[in-house]
Write an enzyme that holds these catalytic residues in place. Structure first.
Site, PDB file in Angstrom:
ATOM      1  N   GLY B  50       6.224   1.247  -6.216  1.00  7.93           N
ATOM      2  CA  GLY B  50       6.018   1.790  -7.562  1.00  7.93           C
ATOM      3  C   GLY B  50       5.357   0.680  -8.350  1.00  7.93           C
ATOM      4  N   CYS B  82       6.783  -2.841  -0.783  1.00  2.17           N
ATOM      5  CA  CYS B  82       5.709  -3.038  -1.759  1.00  2.17           C
ATOM      6  C   CYS B  82       6.273  -3.601  -3.062  1.00  2.17           C
ATOM      7  CB  CYS B  82       4.947  -1.719  -1.964  1.00  2.17           C
ATOM      8  SG  CYS B  82       3.362  -1.922  -2.769  1.00  2.17           S
ATOM      9  N   HIS B 175       4.063   0.904   3.370  1.00  4.45           N
ATOM     10  CA  HIS B 175       4.907   2.034   2.971  1.00  4.45           C
ATOM     11  C   HIS B 175       5.389   2.885   4.144  1.00  4.45           C
ATOM     12  CE1 HIS B 175       4.464   1.450  -1.311  1.00  4.45           C
ATOM     13  NE2 HIS B 175       3.211   1.125  -1.080  1.00  4.45           N
ATOM     14  N   GLU B 177       7.801   4.776   4.194  1.00  6.59           N
ATOM     15  CA  GLU B 177       8.327   6.061   3.707  1.00  6.59           C
ATOM     16  C   GLU B 177       7.227   7.121   3.598  1.00  6.59           C
ATOM     17  OE1 GLU B 177       7.578   3.536   1.903  1.00  6.59           O
ATOM     18  OE2 GLU B 177       6.840   4.133  -0.073  1.00  6.59           O
TER      19      GLU B 177
END
Lengths: 298, 201
Positions: B50, B82, B175, B177
């Site tokens: 984010g 991240c 990432h 996810e």
């Protein structure tokens, strides 16, 4: 250990959509100067939209609204570390080429600017930079996704400080997604026809229960409560345009809207952050405006 | 049957929903964490990608930053991706002067070190102990510029570490996810499992 075989790929759809994922649960704020961009970043904005005039002023001034001056965009890029977005006119692929060359992180093909093409949107697959597009209903959203948009936002009615149109658009998009999830496979053909959208995207919604890209809310949000309303209705993030820098105390209001977007289900937090932040922008009713931006785009 | 692991995902801003889904697919019980109360009874915490400046602000405003620092001192398992890795780092380069980090992972990290969004990329990388490459998405990713002697490198891209761990902390600049491959989440769950056996809550 296995060895790597493929080369790095930039500008792919997963990479574009990935940035949209990172912006979830956040607030994207319209700013017109580097100073405003700093205020937005200080308040916790997850990105800023670099503009020459906020929608309320575009509405007041009239005339043709175009892509912002590159010098202004560069000034804002230099002022903050968070992603910087900028707007291109609908169908104006050269403005988009310029924004990509400037290195903006997201391009908004926006109905707030005066459209450059009355039939065609930009072919967004041709770009490395991801695009966000507005939509008033699910068909429009899926047409933009089929053109390569990596994020969809409600259009709402920008520059009004009136959330009613954004709510209408969110409810329409999310309501149709719910209906598609209960449709049988034969009914999906009819849905695709009715929405004037690609069948494959309609089938994907039926399978996953959600839009293929993140859905954010924009257009007329002015208060922390407006932001939490959009989030409770099912938006993943909010754009706030004129609502912050047309209010009495932009820094306080911006911070309050950020907290309201994170804690959107917690009424105690919403009450606290809504207190003592000065007056919001005045706003205007839908029957008082002569140009509906949401009607732009096809 | 083994009891389920309870994993929190910090949900102040960012890609928390994708992490929650990946962890559920691994069989974990998942809770989104926005307040101090949400932390009770958890075995591990994921800090998602984010905007690290946004998360830093909200961590301070919610009072979570002090609580999380306390958990870090107790060796509580954490996984940062991240921006989440930035939140765990000892030293942040190119950050804001008021940016908060938990300083549990001894690395120097440069924000947006790989550039702006146009430089974001996808790339197969080799991960220590994996038989096949892992497909990694790097989104405005941070660069690890230096690591402490207690930090183990599990994967590198070019000459930079991109997946690192210490005893109870896992972090990556990409990432996991956002892809369907759950192998990196499973590394974290094995860290959590080891910790919860020796430190029952």
């Amino acid at each position: 250990m296995a060895t790597s075989s493929t080369r790095s790929v930039t500008g792919s759809f997963p990479v574009k959509r990935g940035l949209a994922e990172m912006l979830k649960g956040g607030v994207i704020m319209d700013v017109v100067t580097p100073e405003q961009a700093k205020i937005a970043e200080d308040a916790g904005a997850c990105a800023v939209m670099a503009l020459e005039r906020v929608p309320a002023d575009i509405r007041r001034d009239g005339g043709v609204a175009r892509m912002s001056d590159p010098e202004m965009i560069q000034g804002i890029q230099a002022a903050v570390t968070i992603p910087v977005m900028a707007k291109a006119r609908i169908g104006h692929f050269v403005e988009a080429q310029i924004l990509q060359a400037l290195g903006v992180d997201f391009i908004d093909e926006s109905e707030v600017l005066t459209p450059a093409d009355e039939a065609h949107h930009i072919d967004k697959f041709k770009f490395t930079t991801p695009f966000v597009c507005g939509a008033t209903n699910l068909g429009e959203a899926l047409r933009r996704i089929s053109e390569g948009a990596a994020m969809i936002r409600s259009k709402g009615e920008a520059g009004t400080g009136n959330v009613v149109e954004a709510v209408r658009h969110l409810r329409s998009i999310l309501g149709d997604i719910k209906k598609i999830c209960t449709a049988d496979s034969a009914e999906l053909f009819e849905w695709a026809k009715r929405l004037q959208a690609p069948l494959s995207l309609v089938q994907e919604i039926a399978e996953t229960g959600q839009l293929p890209v993140p859905l954010f809310c924009a257009g007329g949000l002015a208060t922390p409560a407006d932001a939490a309303l959009a989030m409770q209705l099912g938006a993943s993030s909010v754009f706030v345009g004129s609502g912050i820098f047309k209010s009495d105390n932009p820094a306080l209001r911006a911070k309050a809207i950020v907290e309201a977007t994170t804690h959107f289900m917690d009424a105690d937090v919403l009450a606290r952050v809504s207190t003592g932040i000065g007056a919001p922008m005045t706003g205007i009713g839908m029957d008082e405006i002569n140009q509906r931006y949401a009607e732009r785009g096809w | 049957m083994k009891p389920k692991l309870h994993i929190g995902v910090l949900a102040l801003q960012g890609a928390f929903a994708a992490h929650a889904e990946a962890l559920r697919k691994c069989g974990a019980e998942v809770r989104l964490v926005r307040t101090q109360e949400d932390l009770s009874g958890l075995h591990g915490l994921v800090i998602p990608g984010g905007e690290s400046t946004t998360m830093s602000n909200l961590l301070v405003a919610s009072g979570l930053s002090e609580v999380l620092k306390g958990l870090c001192q107790d060796g509580f398992p954490m996984f940062g991706t991240c921006a989440g890795m930035i939140m765990l780092a000892e030293t942040i380069l190119d950050g804001r002067s008021d940016q908060v980090s938990l300083r549990v992972l001894n690395i120097d990290i440069r924000r947006n070190g790989y550039g702006r969004q146009n430089d974001s990329f996808e790339q197969d990388i080799s991960v220590h102990s994996f038989d096949t490459p892992f497909h990694a998405l790097f989104i405005r990713a941070p660069v690890i510029e230096a690591i402490g002697s207690d930090v183990e490198v599990l994967a590198s891209w070019g000459d930079r570490p991109v997946l690192v761990r210490t005893a109870n902390t896992l972090a990556c600049s990409f990432h996991p996810e956002l892809v369907s491959d759950l192998r990196i989440h499973k590394i974290f769950l094995s860290i959590v499992e080891n910790f919860s056996v020796t430190n029952p809550r």
